[in-house]
Scaffold this motif. Structure first.
Motif, short mmCIF file in Angstrom:
data_model
loop_
_atom_site.label_atom_id
_atom_site.label_comp_id
_atom_site.label_asym_id
_atom_site.label_seq_id
_atom_site.Cartn_x
_atom_site.Cartn_y
_atom_site.Cartn_z
N LEU A 197 -31.06 12.02 13.91
CA LEU A 197 -30.97 12.39 15.33
C LEU A 197 -31.79 11.42 16.18
O LEU A 197 -31.34 10.95 17.23
CB LEU A 197 -31.48 13.82 15.54
N ALA A 198 -33.01 11.14 15.72
CA ALA A 198 -33.88 10.22 16.46
C ALA A 198 -33.25 8.84 16.55
O ALA A 198 -33.28 8.19 17.61
CB ALA A 198 -35.25 10.14 15.78
N CYS A 199 -32.64 8.38 15.46
CA CYS A 199 -31.99 7.06 15.47
C CYS A 199 -30.81 7.05 16.44
O CYS A 199 -30.58 6.07 17.14
CB CYS A 199 -31.54 6.70 14.06
N GLY A 200 -30.08 8.14 16.47
CA GLY A 200 -28.96 8.24 17.40
C GLY A 200 -29.42 8.25 18.84
O GLY A 200 -28.83 7.59 19.71
N ILE A 201 -30.49 8.98 19.12
CA ILE A 201 -31.05 9.02 20.47
C ILE A 201 -31.49 7.62 20.89
O ILE A 201 -31.23 7.17 22.01
CB ILE A 201 -32.23 10.01 20.56
N ALA A 202 -32.17 6.92 19.96
CA ALA A 202 -32.63 5.56 20.25
C ALA A 202 -31.45 4.65 20.60
O ALA A 202 -31.51 3.86 21.56
CB ALA A 202 -33.40 4.99 19.05
N ARG A 203 -30.38 4.77 19.84
CA ARG A 203 -29.19 3.95 20.10
C ARG A 203 -28.58 4.31 21.45
O ARG A 203 -28.16 3.44 22.22
CB ARG A 203 -28.17 4.14 18.99
N GLY A 208 -32.76 -1.33 20.26
CA GLY A 208 -32.02 -2.19 19.34
C GLY A 208 -32.34 -1.97 17.87
O GLY A 208 -33.03 -1.02 17.49
N ASP A 209 -31.84 -2.89 17.04
CA ASP A 209 -32.03 -2.81 15.59
C ASP A 209 -33.49 -2.94 15.20
O ASP A 209 -33.94 -2.30 14.23
CB ASP A 209 -31.23 -3.92 14.90
N ASN A 210 -34.24 -3.76 15.91
CA ASN A 210 -35.66 -3.93 15.59
C ASN A 210 -36.40 -2.60 15.69
O ASN A 210 -37.17 -2.23 14.80
CB ASN A 210 -36.31 -4.95 16.52
N PHE A 211 -36.15 -1.90 16.78
CA PHE A 211 -36.82 -0.61 16.98
C PHE A 211 -36.37 0.41 15.94
O PHE A 211 -37.19 1.16 15.41
CB PHE A 211 -36.54 -0.08 18.39
N ALA A 250 -29.19 7.57 8.74
CA ALA A 250 -29.72 6.95 9.95
C ALA A 250 -28.80 5.87 10.51
O ALA A 250 -28.77 5.63 11.71
CB ALA A 250 -31.10 6.35 9.66
N TYR A 251 -28.02 5.21 9.63
CA TYR A 251 -27.26 4.04 10.05
C TYR A 251 -25.74 4.22 10.03
O TYR A 251 -25.04 3.48 10.71
CB TYR A 251 -27.61 2.84 9.15
N SER A 252 -25.22 5.15 9.26
CA SER A 252 -23.78 5.19 9.02
C SER A 252 -22.98 5.69 10.22
O SER A 252 -23.40 6.60 10.94
CB SER A 252 -23.47 6.09 7.82
N GLN A 253 -21.79 5.14 10.37
CA GLN A 253 -20.85 5.60 11.40
C GLN A 253 -20.37 7.03 11.10
O GLN A 253 -19.88 7.72 11.99
CB GLN A 253 -19.64 4.67 11.44
N PHE A 254 -20.49 7.46 9.85
CA PHE A 254 -20.03 8.80 9.47
C PHE A 254 -21.08 9.89 9.67
O PHE A 254 -20.82 11.06 9.45
CB PHE A 254 -19.58 8.81 7.99
N SER A 255 -22.30 9.49 10.05
CA SER A 255 -23.39 10.46 10.20
C SER A 255 -23.22 11.29 11.46
O SER A 255 -23.34 10.79 12.58
CB SER A 255 -24.74 9.72 10.25
N ARG A 256 -22.95 12.58 11.26
CA ARG A 256 -22.77 13.44 12.44
C ARG A 256 -24.09 13.65 13.18
O ARG A 256 -24.09 13.86 14.40
CB ARG A 256 -22.14 14.76 12.02
N ILE A 264 -26.90 12.66 22.90
CA ILE A 264 -28.06 13.15 23.64
C ILE A 264 -28.75 11.99 24.36
O ILE A 264 -29.14 12.09 25.54
CB ILE A 264 -29.06 13.85 22.69
N GLY A 265 -28.89 10.87 23.68
CA GLY A 265 -29.52 9.69 24.29
C GLY A 265 -28.73 9.16 25.47
O GLY A 265 -29.30 8.60 26.41
N ARG A 266 -27.41 9.34 25.44
CA ARG A 266 -26.56 8.87 26.53
C ARG A 266 -26.47 9.87 27.68
O ARG A 266 -25.78 9.62 28.67
CB ARG A 266 -25.16 8.58 25.99
N GLY A 267 -27.14 11.04 27.54
CA GLY A 267 -27.20 11.97 28.67
C GLY A 267 -26.46 13.27 28.50
O GLY A 267 -26.45 14.11 29.40
N TYR A 268 -25.80 13.47 27.35
CA TYR A 268 -25.14 14.75 27.11
C TYR A 268 -26.17 15.87 26.99
O TYR A 268 -27.28 15.66 26.49
CB TYR A 268 -24.36 14.72 25.79
N THR A 269 -25.82 17.06 27.42
CA THR A 269 -26.63 18.23 27.09
C THR A 269 -26.33 18.62 25.64
O THR A 269 -25.33 18.20 25.06
CB THR A 269 -26.29 19.43 28.00
N VAL A 270 -27.20 19.44 25.06
CA VAL A 270 -26.98 19.91 23.69
C VAL A 270 -25.64 20.62 23.57
O VAL A 270 -24.86 20.36 22.66
CB VAL A 270 -28.13 20.84 23.24
#
Length: 329
Positions: A197-203, A208-211, A250-256, A264-270
């Motif tokens: 979830l944290a990785c998705g929020i960061a994205r 970026g990838d470094n973070f 953390a990295y996969s396109q299949f990770s829900r 959430i990171g892009r501004g959606y509500t829960v």
């Protein structure tokens, strides 16, 4: 022929049924939705998840009758979201699993009670630790459907029982190994969803990838501190059951969970993210359980805390990640 019950109708349950049935186990597959059961009987595939997977009904027996499915099987695999375990098993007697091996394929905790699935089964259904297993490892259902090479770890206090179950899973594209760390594997499987979830929020916030690399490496330390305090024993956390499962989630396109975090990171509500996904992100419920549990333990878990504050206290993701990034090393 081994008799196995699979409880659940989602993508992971579907993938597990595929693996078992192709190995010629007799799989009694419980699905809640009656229409889905009838569709499966007539068209030989799950209409909702991994619909490209065809099943041989000589080995796969779909049913809505939970009691009948459990009664006939020697191995019971639970593959429903953690939040719905109590509802799914509600019609069973407290000794329904007596003499059977119960396998948790659930990477979550019982909400509000803040306990692992294995703890719940022991408390409510008297299933001893020696008769419980957990499935972990970097193994997305979508890749199982595509028959991509995958690895699973079967955690247990009884390594021989875990080894027997591995034999049911091993095939040309799945390799399963036993490990005597039931609790550590289960806790790690819960926490890695929070990290995803944290990785998705960061994205979603355009980090970026470094973070993200720093975020994941710090997360591994967070998991290590938590496991050392709550369930101390020697563990090789670089193994696929721990680090491998964390990385793919953390990295996969299949990770829900990563997808949910990204929204959430892009501004959606829960609520809006949950509606659009139409799938359960275990990390949403897990972060509340781990956060509440950690109030007593007082482990330094800045990533878990940040995700909790964003999802449950409605703190701005951008603001919370500004605070979080100062705590990472």
């Amino acid at each position: 022929m081994e008799k196995v019950a699979v409880i659940g109708g989602g993508s992971w349950a579907t993938a597990i049924v595929k693996i078992l049935s192709e190995n010629q186990s007799q799989v009694h597959w419980w699905m809640r939705n009656r229409d889905d059961v009838q569709h499966l009987i007539h068209y030989k595939h799950n209409p909702r998840y991994l619909s490209g997977v065809q099943f041989d009904l000589h080995y796969v027996k779909p049913s809505n009758d939970m009691k009948a499915v459990v009664e006939v099987a020697d191995w019971i695999i639970l593959a429903v979201p953690a939040a719905f375990v109590q509802l799914a098993l509600a019609d069973l007697s407290e000794y329904a699993f007596e003499g059977k091996v119960v396998v948790s394929a659930i990477k979550g905790m019982i909400p509000k009670q803040n306990i692992l699935i294995t703890e719940y089964l022991e408390r409510e259904y008297h299933v001893p630790n020696s008769h419980q297993l957990v499935i972990a490892g970097p193994c997305h259902a979508e890749e199982v459907a595509l028959e991509k090479q995958s690895y699973l770890t079967i955690g247990s206090h009884d390594i021989q029982t875990a080894g027997r179950f591995c034999e049911l899973l091993n095939n040309r594209y799945v390799k399963a190994n036993p490990l005597d760390d039931l609790d550590g594997i289960e806790y790690c499987a819960v926490i890695k969803n929070i990290i995803a979830l944290a990785c998705g929020i960061a994205r979603g916030l355009n980090y970026g990838d470094n973070f993200q690399a720093v975020l994941v490496s710090n997360a591994m330390q967070e998991i290590k501190r938590f496991l050392h305090l709550i369930m101390p024993m020697h563990r090789e956390l670089s193994g696929s059951a721990y680090l491998g499962d964390l990385l793919v989630t953390a990295y996969s396109q299949f990770s829900r969970n990563r997808t949910f975090g990204n929204m959430i990171g892009r501004g959606y509500t829960v609520k809006s993210a949950q509606i659009e996904m139409n799938m359960v992100a275990e990390g949403y419920f897990a972060v509340q359980s781990i956060y509440e549990l950690n109030k007593k333990l007082q482990v330094d878990m800045p990533i878990t805390t940040a995700v909790y504050l964003i999802l449950y206290e409605k703190i701005s993701p951008a603001v919370e990640f500004e605070i979080l990034k100062e705590k990472l090393k």
